[in-house]
Enzyme design. Structure first.
Site, mmCIF file in Angstrom:
data_model
loop_
_atom_site.group_PDB
_atom_site.id
_atom_site.type_symbol
_atom_site.label_atom_id
_atom_site.label_comp_id
_atom_site.label_asym_id
_atom_site.label_seq_id
_atom_site.Cartn_x
_atom_site.Cartn_y
_atom_site.Cartn_z
ATOM 1 N N GLY A 19 -5.604 -56.928 -97.793
ATOM 2 C CA GLY A 19 -5.032 -58.145 -98.673
ATOM 3 C C GLY A 19 -4.444 -59.193 -97.883
ATOM 4 N N PHE A 22 1.709 -60.707 -95.686
ATOM 5 C CA PHE A 22 3.138 -60.330 -96.389
ATOM 6 C C PHE A 22 2.693 -59.344 -97.542
ATOM 7 C CE2 PHE A 22 3.278 -64.731 -94.695
ATOM 8 C CZ PHE A 22 4.302 -64.631 -93.684
ATOM 9 N N ALA A 23 1.868 -58.703 -97.568
ATOM 10 C CA ALA A 23 1.398 -57.826 -98.477
ATOM 11 C C ALA A 23 1.976 -56.415 -98.282
ATOM 12 C CB ALA A 23 0.179 -57.966 -99.267
ATOM 13 N N GLU A 95 -4.866 -53.966 -88.343
ATOM 14 C CA GLU A 95 -5.218 -55.272 -87.898
ATOM 15 C C GLU A 95 -6.569 -55.186 -87.574
ATOM 16 O OE1 GLU A 95 -3.665 -57.824 -88.244
ATOM 17 O OE2 GLU A 95 -1.577 -57.420 -87.812
#
Ligand SMILES: [Zn+2]
Length: 214
Positions: A19, A22-23, A95
């Site tokens: 996504g 900030f998801a 990440e």
């Protein structure tokens, strides 16, 4: 004898959490790991070294954190697992979009060897172009959780990472790493995602110009 498996005796699969920013991707990854810890399942958490934001700490934005093993070369994951006498059943990687492309092979091999792999990462860059590693994993994964944030302009599901440089929407051609500029990121829906200087073909330009939206 194989260890008791809390996953219904299925072995080895890939699960992708992707996504925009900030998801809650890291938060979702940590939630999955915490859940396993309660069941006494051995899990190792990794992240590529290139992301230096929190050093080796994986921190979700709600303040949860966990120590991750950093790697440069994805094959280092084999070394860590080979030395671990507990034979972890689960490998989590955060990440993942920043990892060396060899990570694709490593993830495939781990799943083949019976390990459950949770991978979390950005699906697209600020231009809304796919990160090749995340899109490859999306094709390979048995399960995908695509998270969205909330568009800061209209409240619709925010699926695009919006980059702002010196108060303006970033140009398509702006470099990934900037020195001396003030930049920030927010989330927008497709409609409000702004990217200047994006080039389309003449046919697409003509359609964009002439087609009347309802
Ligand atoms: Zn919007």
């Amino acid at each position: 004898m194989a260890k008791f498996n809390v996953f219904n005796r299925e072995y080895g699969w890939i699960e992708l959490i992707c996504g925009p920013m900030f998801a809650g991707k890291s938060e979702e990854l940590l939630r999955k790991i915490k859940r396993l810890e309660y069941a006494d399942v051995d899990c190792l958490l990794f992240k590529p070294k290139i992301d230096t934001r929190n050093k080796s700490l994986i921190k979700s934005r709600n303040g949860k954190k966990m120590l991750a093993i950093e790697f440069d070369d994805p094959f280092e994951i084999y070394d860590v697992l080979s030395k671990n006498v507990n034979h972890p059943q689960v490998v989590a990687i955060d990440e993942i979009q920043f990892a060396d492309p060899k990570i694709i092979e490593v993830v495939e091999v781990l799943a083949k060897k019976g390990i459950i792999v949770y991978a979390a990462g950005l699906d697209n860059d600020f231009r809304n172009n796919p990160f090749p590693i995340t899109s490859s994993l999306a094709s390979m994964a048995e399960h995908i959780t695509k998270l969205s944030a909330i568009c800061t302009e209209c409240g619709a599901p925010g699926t695009c990472t919006q980059r702002i440089i010196d108060g303006e929407p970033a140009s398509f051609n702006s470099p990934i790493f900037l020195i001396g500029n003030i930049e920030s990121y927010t989330v927008r829906c497709r409609n409000h995602h702004e990217i200047t200087d994006k080039k389309f073909s003449k046919k697409s330009d003509k359609f964009i110009k002439n087609y009347k939206e309802i």
